[in-house]
Scaffold this motif. Sequence first.
Motif, PDB file in Angstrom:
ATOM      1  N   ALA A 130       0.835  -1.203   0.000  1.00  0.00           N
ATOM      2  CA  ALA A 130       0.000   0.000   0.000  1.00  0.00           C
ATOM      3  C   ALA A 130       0.871   1.256   0.000  1.00  0.00           C
ATOM      4  O   ALA A 130       0.573   2.235  -0.706  1.00  0.00           O
ATOM      5  CB  ALA A 130      -0.934  -0.008   1.211  1.00  0.00           C
ATOM      6  N   ILE A 131       1.945   1.229   0.777  1.00  0.00           N
ATOM      7  CA  ILE A 131       2.861   2.386   0.820  1.00  0.00           C
ATOM      8  C   ILE A 131       3.520   2.576  -0.538  1.00  0.00           C
ATOM      9  O   ILE A 131       3.653   3.705  -1.025  1.00  0.00           O
ATOM     10  CB  ILE A 131       3.899   2.212   1.944  1.00  0.00           C
ATOM     11  CG1 ILE A 131       3.202   2.328   3.304  1.00  0.00           C
ATOM     12  CG2 ILE A 131       5.016   3.230   1.829  1.00  0.00           C
ATOM     13  CD1 ILE A 131       4.077   1.955   4.480  1.00  0.00           C
ATOM     14  N   ALA A 132       3.933   1.483  -1.181  1.00  0.00           N
ATOM     15  CA  ALA A 132       4.559   1.573  -2.504  1.00  0.00           C
ATOM     16  C   ALA A 132       3.581   2.145  -3.520  1.00  0.00           C
ATOM     17  O   ALA A 132       3.949   3.002  -4.343  1.00  0.00           O
ATOM     18  CB  ALA A 132       5.049   0.196  -2.943  1.00  0.00           C
ATOM     19  N   ASP A 133       2.309   1.706  -3.466  1.00  0.00           N
ATOM     20  CA  ASP A 133       1.288   2.250  -4.373  1.00  0.00           C
ATOM     21  C   ASP A 133       1.070   3.735  -4.119  1.00  0.00           C
ATOM     22  O   ASP A 133       0.918   4.527  -5.054  1.00  0.00           O
ATOM     23  CB  ASP A 133      -0.037   1.486  -4.217  1.00  0.00           C
ATOM     24  CG  ASP A 133       0.038   0.076  -4.775  1.00  0.00           C
ATOM     25  OD1 ASP A 133       0.962  -0.204  -5.575  1.00  0.00           O
ATOM     26  OD2 ASP A 133      -0.840  -0.741  -4.405  1.00  0.00           O
ATOM     27  N   TYR A 134       1.052   4.121  -2.859  1.00  0.00           N
ATOM     28  CA  TYR A 134       0.833   5.526  -2.493  1.00  0.00           C
ATOM     29  C   TYR A 134       1.991   6.384  -3.009  1.00  0.00           C
ATOM     30  O   TYR A 134       1.782   7.470  -3.544  1.00  0.00           O
ATOM     31  CB  TYR A 134       0.696   5.639  -0.974  1.00  0.00           C
ATOM     32  CG  TYR A 134       0.357   7.022  -0.494  1.00  0.00           C
ATOM     33  CD1 TYR A 134      -0.855   7.611  -0.796  1.00  0.00           C
ATOM     34  CD2 TYR A 134       1.276   7.745   0.255  1.00  0.00           C
ATOM     35  CE1 TYR A 134      -1.169   8.880  -0.350  1.00  0.00           C
ATOM     36  CE2 TYR A 134       0.978   9.012   0.702  1.00  0.00           C
ATOM     37  CZ  TYR A 134      -0.243   9.590   0.397  1.00  0.00           C
ATOM     38  OH  TYR A 134      -0.545  10.862   0.829  1.00  0.00           O
ATOM     39  N   LYS A 135       3.228   5.889  -2.893  1.00  0.00           N
ATOM     40  CA  LYS A 135       4.402   6.624  -3.390  1.00  0.00           C
ATOM     41  C   LYS A 135       4.318   6.787  -4.902  1.00  0.00           C
ATOM     42  O   LYS A 135       4.678   7.840  -5.436  1.00  0.00           O
ATOM     43  CB  LYS A 135       5.691   5.904  -3.019  1.00  0.00           C
ATOM     44  CG  LYS A 135       6.112   6.093  -1.575  1.00  0.00           C
ATOM     45  CD  LYS A 135       7.438   5.385  -1.332  1.00  0.00           C
ATOM     46  CE  LYS A 135       7.933   5.647   0.069  1.00  0.00           C
ATOM     47  NZ  LYS A 135       9.225   4.974   0.325  1.00  0.00           N
ATOM     48  N   LEU A 138       1.930   9.524  -5.766  1.00  0.00           N
ATOM     49  CA  LEU A 138       2.504  10.824  -5.479  1.00  0.00           C
ATOM     50  C   LEU A 138       3.650  11.172  -6.433  1.00  0.00           C
ATOM     51  O   LEU A 138       4.148  12.296  -6.425  1.00  0.00           O
ATOM     52  CB  LEU A 138       3.027  10.883  -4.045  1.00  0.00           C
ATOM     53  CG  LEU A 138       1.944  10.833  -2.947  1.00  0.00           C
ATOM     54  CD1 LEU A 138       2.604  10.762  -1.580  1.00  0.00           C
ATOM     55  CD2 LEU A 138       1.027  12.047  -3.034  1.00  0.00           C
ATOM     56  N   GLY A 139       4.087  10.198  -7.211  1.00  0.00           N
ATOM     57  CA  GLY A 139       5.202  10.421  -8.136  1.00  0.00           C
ATOM     58  C   GLY A 139       6.554  10.327  -7.462  1.00  0.00           C
ATOM     59  O   GLY A 139       7.540  10.814  -7.988  1.00  0.00           O
ATOM     60  N   LEU A 140       6.610   9.730  -6.275  1.00  0.00           N
ATOM     61  CA  LEU A 140       7.864   9.615  -5.535  1.00  0.00           C
ATOM     62  C   LEU A 140       8.613   8.338  -5.846  1.00  0.00           C
ATOM     63  O   LEU A 140       9.785   8.215  -5.508  1.00  0.00           O
ATOM     64  CB  LEU A 140       7.590   9.686  -4.020  1.00  0.00           C
ATOM     65  CG  LEU A 140       6.934  10.972  -3.534  1.00  0.00           C
ATOM     66  CD1 LEU A 140       6.587  10.844  -2.066  1.00  0.00           C
ATOM     67  CD2 LEU A 140       7.867  12.149  -3.769  1.00  0.00           C
ATOM     68  N   ALA A 141       7.965   7.394  -6.468  1.00  0.00           N
ATOM     69  CA  ALA A 141       8.607   6.109  -6.780  1.00  0.00           C
ATOM     70  C   ALA A 141       8.429   5.807  -8.248  1.00  0.00           C
ATOM     71  O   ALA A 141       7.571   6.371  -8.929  1.00  0.00           O
ATOM     72  CB  ALA A 141       7.996   4.994  -5.943  1.00  0.00           C
TER      73      ALA A 141
END
Length: 142
Positions: A130-135, A138-141
Amino acid sequence: MPGPVPNREADLARPRERKGSEIQPVTKGVMREVEIPGGDPDWHPIARRLWDSLESSGQADFYQNSDWAFAYSLCEDLSVYKQSGKRSGQMLQTIYSAFERLLVAEGDRRRVRIELHEPEPEVQSAAVLAIADYKKELGLAE
């Protein structure tokens, strides 16, 4: 250890214990750095295949340098036996019996309560995903 091959630990309804005695404590030592010697390329193909299988088998996790030296000696003996014109069933049985000490076969390992299992698949937790999807959102990953 003579006798039938014990069941796997997972197959038992309760932990093993000896009748009339307590569970024996285990004496522990420190594993040392291990160097696996190269097998002899001139060995008989059966001895060479056995050596190669020892290197890649799970029981090798428990081998120390003395175990590898013993295995090397046994593979050398097996190779000499297989390449000689004179055969002796008793000599072959003696060599194969010595391999039991190295816990080469599964039955030998289970007799001393060593079980090799397939590694657990690596699974990422839902929170990490979920954190990876959220990043990503946000365009952070990448």
